[in-house]
Write a protein that holds these residues in place. Structure first.
Motif, PDB file in Angstrom:
ATOM      1  N   SER A   1      40.350  56.147  37.567  1.00 20.49           N
ATOM      2  CA  SER A   1      39.355  55.664  38.523  1.00 20.49           C
ATOM      3  C   SER A   1      38.089  55.365  37.736  1.00 20.49           C
ATOM      4  O   SER A   1      37.959  55.742  36.568  1.00 20.49           O
ATOM      5  CB  SER A   1      39.086  56.698  39.619  1.00 20.49           C
ATOM      6  OG  SER A   1      38.601  57.909  39.058  1.00 20.49           O
ATOM      7  N   ASP A   2      37.149  54.665  38.365  1.00 21.15           N
ATOM      8  CA  ASP A   2      35.953  54.238  37.651  1.00 21.15           C
ATOM      9  C   ASP A   2      35.143  55.428  37.170  1.00 21.15           C
ATOM     10  O   ASP A   2      34.645  56.238  37.979  1.00 21.15           O
ATOM     11  CB  ASP A   2      35.096  53.352  38.551  1.00 21.15           C
ATOM     12  CG  ASP A   2      35.751  52.002  38.808  1.00 21.15           C
ATOM     13  OD1 ASP A   2      36.792  51.747  38.202  1.00 21.15           O
ATOM     14  OD2 ASP A   2      35.208  51.234  39.627  1.00 21.15           O
TER      15      ASP A   2
ATOM     16  N   GLU B   1      21.607  55.724  24.547  1.00 20.47           N
ATOM     17  CA  GLU B   1      23.049  55.893  24.533  1.00 20.47           C
ATOM     18  C   GLU B   1      23.748  54.563  24.765  1.00 20.47           C
ATOM     19  O   GLU B   1      23.173  53.614  25.308  1.00 20.47           O
ATOM     20  CB  GLU B   1      23.510  56.905  25.580  1.00 20.47           C
ATOM     21  CG  GLU B   1      23.248  56.499  27.014  1.00 20.47           C
ATOM     22  CD  GLU B   1      23.650  57.572  28.012  1.00 20.47           C
ATOM     23  OE1 GLU B   1      23.831  58.733  27.589  1.00 20.47           O
ATOM     24  OE2 GLU B   1      23.783  57.257  29.202  1.00 20.47           O
ATOM     25  N   ILE B   2      24.988  54.498  24.305  1.00 22.15           N
ATOM     26  CA  ILE B   2      25.899  53.397  24.610  1.00 22.15           C
ATOM     27  C   ILE B   2      27.094  54.002  25.319  1.00 22.15           C
ATOM     28  O   ILE B   2      27.714  54.946  24.811  1.00 22.15           O
ATOM     29  CB  ILE B   2      26.358  52.664  23.338  1.00 22.15           C
ATOM     30  CG1 ILE B   2      25.155  52.097  22.587  1.00 22.15           C
ATOM     31  CG2 ILE B   2      27.339  51.555  23.683  1.00 22.15           C
ATOM     32  CD1 ILE B   2      25.519  51.482  21.252  1.00 22.15           C
ATOM     33  N   VAL B   3      27.411  53.488  26.493  1.00 27.54           N
ATOM     34  CA  VAL B   3      28.479  54.058  27.313  1.00 27.54           C
ATOM     35  C   VAL B   3      29.493  52.962  27.643  1.00 27.54           C
ATOM     36  O   VAL B   3      29.114  51.860  28.053  1.00 27.54           O
ATOM     37  CB  VAL B   3      27.928  54.667  28.619  1.00 27.54           C
ATOM     38  CG1 VAL B   3      29.056  55.249  29.461  1.00 27.54           C
ATOM     39  CG2 VAL B   3      26.884  55.729  28.308  1.00 27.54           C
ATOM     40  N   VAL B   4      30.773  53.263  27.467  1.00 25.38           N
ATOM     41  CA  VAL B   4      31.855  52.388  27.889  1.00 25.38           C
ATOM     42  C   VAL B   4      32.560  53.041  29.070  1.00 25.38           C
ATOM     43  O   VAL B   4      32.907  54.225  29.016  1.00 25.38           O
ATOM     44  CB  VAL B   4      32.849  52.118  26.746  1.00 25.38           C
ATOM     45  CG1 VAL B   4      34.040  51.311  27.246  1.00 25.38           C
ATOM     46  CG2 VAL B   4      32.158  51.392  25.602  1.00 25.38           C
ATOM     47  N   SER B   5      32.750  52.278  30.148  1.00 25.76           N
ATOM     48  CA  SER B   5      33.302  52.828  31.386  1.00 25.76           C
ATOM     49  C   SER B   5      34.479  52.005  31.880  1.00 25.76           C
ATOM     50  O   SER B   5      34.529  50.787  31.684  1.00 25.76           O
ATOM     51  CB  SER B   5      32.225  52.872  32.483  1.00 25.76           C
ATOM     52  OG  SER B   5      31.059  53.513  32.039  1.00 25.76           O
ATOM     53  N   ARG B   6      35.416  52.693  32.517  1.00 28.32           N
ATOM     54  CA  ARG B   6      36.474  51.994  33.247  1.00 28.32           C
ATOM     55  C   ARG B   6      35.839  51.335  34.464  1.00 28.32           C
ATOM     56  O   ARG B   6      34.994  51.927  35.133  1.00 28.32           O
ATOM     57  CB  ARG B   6      37.551  52.976  33.703  1.00 28.32           C
ATOM     58  CG  ARG B   6      38.676  52.326  34.528  1.00 28.32           C
ATOM     59  CD  ARG B   6      39.450  53.390  35.295  1.00 28.32           C
ATOM     60  NE  ARG B   6      40.575  52.833  36.035  1.00 28.32           N
ATOM     61  CZ  ARG B   6      40.505  52.299  37.254  1.00 28.32           C
ATOM     62  NH1 ARG B   6      39.324  52.198  37.864  1.00 28.32           N
ATOM     63  NH2 ARG B   6      41.584  51.841  37.865  1.00 28.32           N
TER      64      ARG B   6
ATOM     65  N   THR C   1      42.769  48.460  33.002  1.00 26.27           N
ATOM     66  CA  THR C   1      42.720  47.540  31.865  1.00 26.27           C
ATOM     67  C   THR C   1      41.364  46.856  31.707  1.00 26.27           C
ATOM     68  O   THR C   1      41.238  45.938  30.899  1.00 26.27           O
ATOM     69  CB  THR C   1      43.812  46.462  32.018  1.00 26.27           C
ATOM     70  OG1 THR C   1      43.637  45.795  33.277  1.00 26.27           O
ATOM     71  CG2 THR C   1      45.200  47.087  31.964  1.00 26.27           C
ATOM     72  N   SER C   2      40.347  47.283  32.458  1.00 25.76           N
ATOM     73  CA  SER C   2      39.032  46.641  32.393  1.00 25.76           C
ATOM     74  C   SER C   2      37.945  47.654  32.086  1.00 25.76           C
ATOM     75  O   SER C   2      37.991  48.796  32.574  1.00 25.76           O
ATOM     76  CB  SER C   2      38.699  45.920  33.709  1.00 25.76           C
ATOM     77  OG  SER C   2      39.630  44.892  33.966  1.00 25.76           O
ATOM     78  N   THR C   3      36.971  47.242  31.305  1.00 28.10           N
ATOM     79  CA  THR C   3      35.846  48.109  30.957  1.00 28.10           C
ATOM     80  C   THR C   3      34.539  47.318  30.990  1.00 28.10           C
ATOM     81  O   THR C   3      34.534  46.091  30.939  1.00 28.10           O
ATOM     82  CB  THR C   3      36.015  48.712  29.556  1.00 28.10           C
ATOM     83  OG1 THR C   3      36.131  47.661  28.596  1.00 28.10           O
ATOM     84  CG2 THR C   3      37.243  49.618  29.487  1.00 28.10           C
ATOM     85  N   LYS C   4      33.453  48.045  31.047  1.00 30.00           N
ATOM     86  CA  LYS C   4      32.116  47.473  30.857  1.00 30.00           C
ATOM     87  C   LYS C   4      31.375  48.350  29.862  1.00 30.00           C
ATOM     88  O   LYS C   4      31.739  49.506  29.631  1.00 30.00           O
ATOM     89  CB  LYS C   4      31.347  47.398  32.185  1.00 30.00           C
ATOM     90  CG  LYS C   4      30.957  48.762  32.751  1.00 30.00           C
ATOM     91  CD  LYS C   4      30.087  48.617  33.993  1.00 30.00           C
ATOM     92  CE  LYS C   4      29.649  49.990  34.508  1.00 30.00           C
ATOM     93  NZ  LYS C   4      28.749  49.883  35.673  1.00 30.00           N
ATOM     94  N   MET C   5      30.328  47.797  29.257  1.00 36.20           N
ATOM     95  CA  MET C   5      29.548  48.523  28.265  1.00 36.20           C
ATOM     96  C   MET C   5      28.073  48.496  28.677  1.00 36.20           C
ATOM     97  O   MET C   5      27.539  47.435  29.007  1.00 36.20           O
ATOM     98  CB  MET C   5      29.728  47.917  26.876  1.00 36.20           C
ATOM     99  CG  MET C   5      28.940  48.607  25.785  1.00 36.20           C
ATOM    100  SD  MET C   5      29.268  47.901  24.137  1.00 36.20           S
ATOM    101  CE  MET C   5      30.925  48.531  23.849  1.00 36.20           C
ATOM    102  N   SER C   6      27.447  49.660  28.661  1.00 35.60           N
ATOM    103  CA  SER C   6      26.042  49.781  29.069  1.00 35.60           C
ATOM    104  C   SER C   6      25.210  50.336  27.921  1.00 35.60           C
ATOM    105  O   SER C   6      25.642  51.244  27.206  1.00 35.60           O
ATOM    106  CB  SER C   6      25.910  50.695  30.290  1.00 35.60           C
ATOM    107  OG  SER C   6      26.680  50.221  31.373  1.00 35.60           O
TER     108      SER C   6
END
Length: 370
Positions: free
Chosen positions: A128-129, A146-151, A156-161
């Motif tokens: 889950s996200d 910080e750099i965070v990668v999330s589902r 199969t998809s991610t975003k980067m903040s």
């Protein structure tokens, strides 16, 4: 040497220099442990106490911290796989740690091989996200960036903040969405899909983008439809700092320029074609080979005047109505007779001159037929 035998075999030896060997009769270190079998561990440090808060393994040296010695060097055959140096820097897959040469106030982790590629991998499992991995920077124990990668949406998809702190407040400043769109200060997916590849904003505050260029160079915002010559400069907006001119490019050519005096010039690089203008009010300047710098002035959307390169009105101010050309006022003529012949044909004002007839596209042509 003192030898310890168990089950009719030597198990440990202390030699004359004080070196202790386990699994070897020739210890080369203060403690030399060797295992020739396929057992799980040569050395096992293990504690299963439920309330244990101490240290399972500790290496101590009273030498001043420096890089001249290693606290730990784990090898496969003779190749180093994990190295902890005396200055606290760590190498994984290499002994060439801190090759960038950062100072003694830096602790460096170097990952890679001397002949291949290095990679830092963060493993997470989410259905889950939620966040998959995070790299955080702390100042005095407090997380500041910080750099965070999330589902996001599916496995199969991610975003980067990317987050930074302002006066102690940590917040997201830039996000790369799963489709690659970038939002700086905002979420790019909240905006028009046809123009959301890069969205810059700061809701509740003044926002803007600056292109900084040296005073003798040109800054550009270019539209391309390919990578080849001409395709990579198909359209654009440029500012020439050397002349303080704003340039508008269309179809890989300069089509309009606003100079430092505020004068609008059409087709400045193509005198033969001049420019075509539809306008209802105001004054606009075009370039034509007939009179050098000529000017088009509108009168209620239906008037035109030519001016010479000195900025003087060269021909009469006229208006069109129902295919007729009417002189509204007679102006001082520069370098020629006081009268000219005007005819309106198919949206073109024909001006008869001493050396020939020149076509001038009208700002707006309204006739009985159109």
């Amino acid at each position: 040497d003192m030898i310890f035998r168990v089950d009719d075999a030597e198990r440990m030896r202390i030699d004359s220099t004080g070196n202790v060997g386990i699994g070897t009769i020739s210890p080369s270190r203060k403690l030399d442990v060797r295992d020739s079998s396929d057992s799980q561990s040569t050395v096992l440090a293990y504690n299963q106490g439920a309330s244990f808060t101490g240290t399972v393994y500790e290496a101590i040296t009273d030498r001043t911290s420096n890089s001249a010695f290693n606290l730990m060097n784990l090898k496969a055959s003779t190749v180093s796989k994990f190295l902890v140096r005396g200055d606290g820097n760590v190498g994984i897959g290499t002994v060439n740690v801190n090759r960038s040469g950062l100072g003694v106030d830096h602790t460096v982790l170097t990952v890679g091989t001397d002949a291949g590629m290095g990679m830092l991998e963060l493993q997470g499992t989410r259905t889950s996200d939620a966040d998959l991995g995070r790299i955080a920077w702390l100042n005095a124990g407090t997380r500041r960036s910080e750099i965070v990668v999330s589902r996001i949406d599916e496995d199969t998809s991610t975003k980067m903040s990317f987050s930074t702190s302002n006066a102690g407040s940590l917040s997201t400043k830039m996000t790369i969405a799963k489709d690659g769109n970038v939002g700086i200060g905002v979420n790019a997916s909240d905006y028009w899909a046809n123009a959301s590849n890069l969205v810059v904003g700061g809701l509740g505050a003044v926002s803007g983008i600056t292109i900084a260029t040296d005073g003798n160079l040109t800054g550009s915002l270019i539209f391309a439809d390919g990578t080849g010559a001409g395709d990579n400069t198909r359209g654009g907006l440029q500012y020439d700092h050397s002349a303080d001119d704003m340039i508008f490019r269309v179809d890989d050519a300069e089509r309009m320029r606003i100079n430092s005096d505020g004068v609008v010039i059409l087709n400045p690089t193509n005198d033969a074609d001049g420019g075509f203008i539809n306008s209802y009010r105001g004054a606009i300047s075009v370039s034509t080979s007939a009179v050098g710098i000529s000017k088009v002035a509108t009168y209620g959307g239906l008037a035109m005047v030519w001016m010479n390169s000195a900025g003087n009105i060269a021909y009469d101010l006229v208006s069109y109505s129902l295919s007729q050309v009417t002189v509204l006022s007679s102006q001082a003529i520069s370098g020629g007779a006081a009268s000219r012949t005007y005819t309106a044909v198919s949206g073109i004002l024909k001006v008869a001159m001493g050396s020939g007839t020149y076509d001038v596209y009208a700002t707006e042509m309204r006739t009985a037929n159109s």
